[in-house]
Write an enzyme that holds these catalytic residues in place. Structure first.
Site, mmCIF file in Angstrom:
data_model
loop_
_atom_site.group_PDB
_atom_site.id
_atom_site.type_symbol
_atom_site.label_atom_id
_atom_site.label_comp_id
_atom_site.label_asym_id
_atom_site.label_seq_id
_atom_site.Cartn_x
_atom_site.Cartn_y
_atom_site.Cartn_z
ATOM 1 N N ASP A 45 0.844 -1.184 0.000
ATOM 2 C CA ASP A 45 0.000 0.000 0.000
ATOM 3 C C ASP A 45 0.887 1.245 0.000
ATOM 4 O O ASP A 45 1.875 1.306 0.738
ATOM 5 C CB ASP A 45 -0.878 -0.021 1.257
ATOM 6 C CG ASP A 45 -1.911 1.061 1.280
ATOM 7 O OD1 ASP A 45 -2.905 0.939 0.538
ATOM 8 O OD2 ASP A 45 -1.742 2.026 2.041
ATOM 9 N N ILE A 46 0.532 2.236 -0.826
ATOM 10 C CA ILE A 46 1.275 3.497 -0.860
ATOM 11 C C ILE A 46 0.967 4.245 0.432
ATOM 12 O O ILE A 46 -0.194 4.481 0.766
ATOM 13 C CB ILE A 46 0.881 4.346 -2.086
ATOM 14 C CG1 ILE A 46 1.151 3.566 -3.382
ATOM 15 C CG2 ILE A 46 1.625 5.682 -2.081
ATOM 16 C CD1 ILE A 46 0.588 4.216 -4.629
ATOM 17 N N GLU A 103 -4.998 2.471 -3.663
ATOM 18 C CA GLU A 103 -3.540 2.527 -3.764
ATOM 19 C C GLU A 103 -2.884 1.252 -3.224
ATOM 20 O O GLU A 103 -1.735 1.247 -2.833
ATOM 21 C CB GLU A 103 -3.003 3.758 -3.024
ATOM 22 C CG GLU A 103 -3.209 3.756 -1.531
ATOM 23 C CD GLU A 103 -4.576 4.262 -1.065
ATOM 24 O OE1 GLU A 103 -4.740 4.385 0.155
ATOM 25 O OE2 GLU A 103 -5.484 4.503 -1.877
#
Length: 148
Positions: free
Chosen positions: A21-22, A64
């Site tokens: 995950d960003i 994301e």
């Protein structure tokens, strides 16, 4: 993922899953705009695709978040791969409207347990729990389900 789990069961091969995950992605959108956020997601997708083997699979899982399936890979080797990818992402600089955007990602991983005959949805849950552990421990790191 279901096909790879079936293959791992049939041939008794290892299989690992990474959920990534960003970090603080909403902040990127808020500070630089949604076009910049889209550019970051595309850069991450391209980087992930470059950093995996031909036999691996990467997919955007939502928003994301990304999933990476690593057939024939023990958890120790999965950790090494995730750490390499994490460092590569950390070094990226995305140019948007004469500004450089720097960001990080967190990674959670698990492996298929032959003795437990782990179902695909359980693998996702485990990798997701490890991802949240990485987030809760300060982000920009890799965590293995059940460790750290």
């Amino acid at each position: 993922l279901s096909q790879e789990v079936s293959r791992a069961e049939r041939y008794k091969h290892p299989l690992s899953l990474i959920m990534a995950d960003i970090d603080l992605f909403k902040g990127i959108n808020d500070k630089f705009g949604h076009l910049a956020g889209d550019r970051v997601i595309k850069a991450v997708a391209g980087t992930l695709q470059q950093e995996i083997r031909d036999s691996d699979h990467v997919a955007r899982y939502g928003g994301e978040e990304f999933a990476i399936i690593l057939p024939d890979t023990q958890i120790q080797d999965t950790y090494v791969a995730a750490e390499r990818i994490r460092e590569t992402i950390e070094s990226l600089r995305i140019k948007h409207e004469n500004k450089l955007i720097q960001f990080t990602m967190s990674f959670g991983m698990t492996s298929f347990q032959m003795d437990e005959r782990t179902a695909p949805d359980e693998l996702i849950k485990r990798a997701d729990r490890a991802l949240y552990q990485a987030k809760n421990q300060g982000r920009n790191q890799c965590c293995i389900f059940g460790k750290n």
